[in-house]
Design an enzyme around this catalytic site. Sequence first.
Site, PDB file in Angstrom:
ATOM      1  N   TYR A   1       0.834  -1.193   0.000  1.00 58.79           N
ATOM      2  CA  TYR A   1       0.000   0.000   0.000  1.00 58.79           C
ATOM      3  C   TYR A   1       0.872   1.247   0.000  1.00 58.79           C
ATOM      4  CZ  TYR A   1      -4.336   2.570   0.927  1.00 58.79           C
ATOM      5  OH  TYR A   1      -5.430   3.409   0.828  1.00 58.79           O
TER       6      TYR A   1
ATOM      7  N   PHE B   1      -5.231  10.072  -7.397  1.00 56.60           N
ATOM      8  CA  PHE B   1      -6.080  10.379  -6.248  1.00 56.60           C
ATOM      9  C   PHE B   1      -5.959   9.281  -5.205  1.00 56.60           C
ATOM     10  CE2 PHE B   1     -10.074  10.153  -3.819  1.00 56.60           C
ATOM     11  CZ  PHE B   1     -10.071  11.427  -3.279  1.00 56.60           C
ATOM     12  N   TRP B   2      -5.825   9.729  -3.927  1.00 59.36           N
ATOM     13  CA  TRP B   2      -5.758   8.818  -2.779  1.00 59.36           C
ATOM     14  C   TRP B   2      -6.634   9.415  -1.688  1.00 59.36           C
ATOM     15  CZ3 TRP B   2      -0.955   8.120   0.864  1.00 59.36           C
ATOM     16  CH2 TRP B   2      -1.157   7.002   1.683  1.00 59.36           C
TER      17      TRP B   2
ATOM     18  N   VAL C   1     -15.967   1.003  -6.007  1.00 57.04           N
ATOM     19  CA  VAL C   1     -15.876   2.414  -6.392  1.00 57.04           C
ATOM     20  C   VAL C   1     -16.632   2.642  -7.695  1.00 57.04           C
ATOM     21  CG1 VAL C   1     -14.336   4.286  -7.115  1.00 57.04           C
ATOM     22  CG2 VAL C   1     -13.702   2.835  -5.191  1.00 57.04           C
TER      23      VAL C   1
ATOM     24  N   ARG D   1     -16.035 -12.059 -18.949  1.00 56.66           N
ATOM     25  CA  ARG D   1     -16.119 -13.116 -17.951  1.00 56.66           C
ATOM     26  C   ARG D   1     -17.330 -13.986 -18.273  1.00 56.66           C
ATOM     27  NH1 ARG D   1     -16.084  -9.600 -13.037  1.00 56.66           N
ATOM     28  NH2 ARG D   1     -15.030  -8.204 -14.483  1.00 56.66           N
TER      29      ARG D   1
END
Length: 359
Positions: free
Chosen positions: A79, A295-296, A181, A203
């Site tokens: 991370y 973006f975080w 998200v 899929r």
Amino acid sequence: MAYLSGVSLTLRHISKTFRISTSSLSSYALQYKELGDPSTVLEKVQHEVSENLQSNEILIKMLASPVNPADINMIQGKYGKKPKLPAIGGYEGVAKVVKVGSSVKNLQVGSWVIPVADNDGIWKYYGIYPEDLLIKVDETLPLSSAATLWVNPSTAYRMLKDFVDLKEGSTVIQNGANSAVGQAVIQIAKHFKINTINVIRDRPNVESLKSYLADLGATHIVVENELRSPVMADIFKSIPKPALGLNCVGGKSAAELIRHMADGGTLVTYGAMSKQPLMMNSGSLIFNDIISRGFWMTKWKNTHSKEEVQQMIHELTSIVKKGQLKPPTHRFVKFDNFKEAIAKAMEPFVTEKQILSME
């Protein structure tokens, strides 16, 4: 005799004080002492929590907490920051206030709250936090919505709000549209009357997935191999090209998004699911003036006031209560069965959110 009596009283007073100062709740937490495979390094440990509060502190009992990709990545050591070991897992969830300190004004026993401390995991039964690290949330929300509000819907909301001045009728294109998200982007964009082009991987159940995303409000849904087909030309007969692209996959997928974006558009990268370097066509940068940003959500929270955070949560809550923002498909898993939840969350093509229940 009086002297001995005085000593006896003093000792009784000290004993009483000592018992009060060591009063604690027997609790449990999911802890890891080393980075690695969450299925291996996570363990349930005893986690004592004192019932003695400072004036600004609040004792909470966790109610539910989802297992997010970021939680997995944190434990793996992949991370954006490394935890101080040993560490407790979990970043997002909802809790109930059990006890408040004497100077706490805005929360009371029974209030629902979201803990927002970066350095304190929340896969545990009880915790103590200062008031400024707890965000009040509406107790009438479904538990699944409250537990999953802080990371994914907030990320979607900020990306739709902060990078491009989107108007009604604007278009956003995103990959990983079936992610938590991605699903939030679809719903929040629909609330704001913004078109979405949603890219998913092929899929076995692709048609049922398309139907599910369409029910959420997706304007258009395309499989990756359709991005270079006439399907895209047909789409742009009815909506403008995207001013905003949202990338959580990376690799070639990001380059495919850019090919369909409007001149001067902004690509925002918030994930790297493919684990491949971000690929961008030089021509798109030069001739189409595409802007690439990152973006975080953690960084946003650390650079904005609690009032701004509370306002965002309030607006998201309003959208939820209108029935326009549902949590991702999910199931609740008992805290003791955490290994099952972790294993399921790490499966490829997983679409069901695993939520740990502490009730």
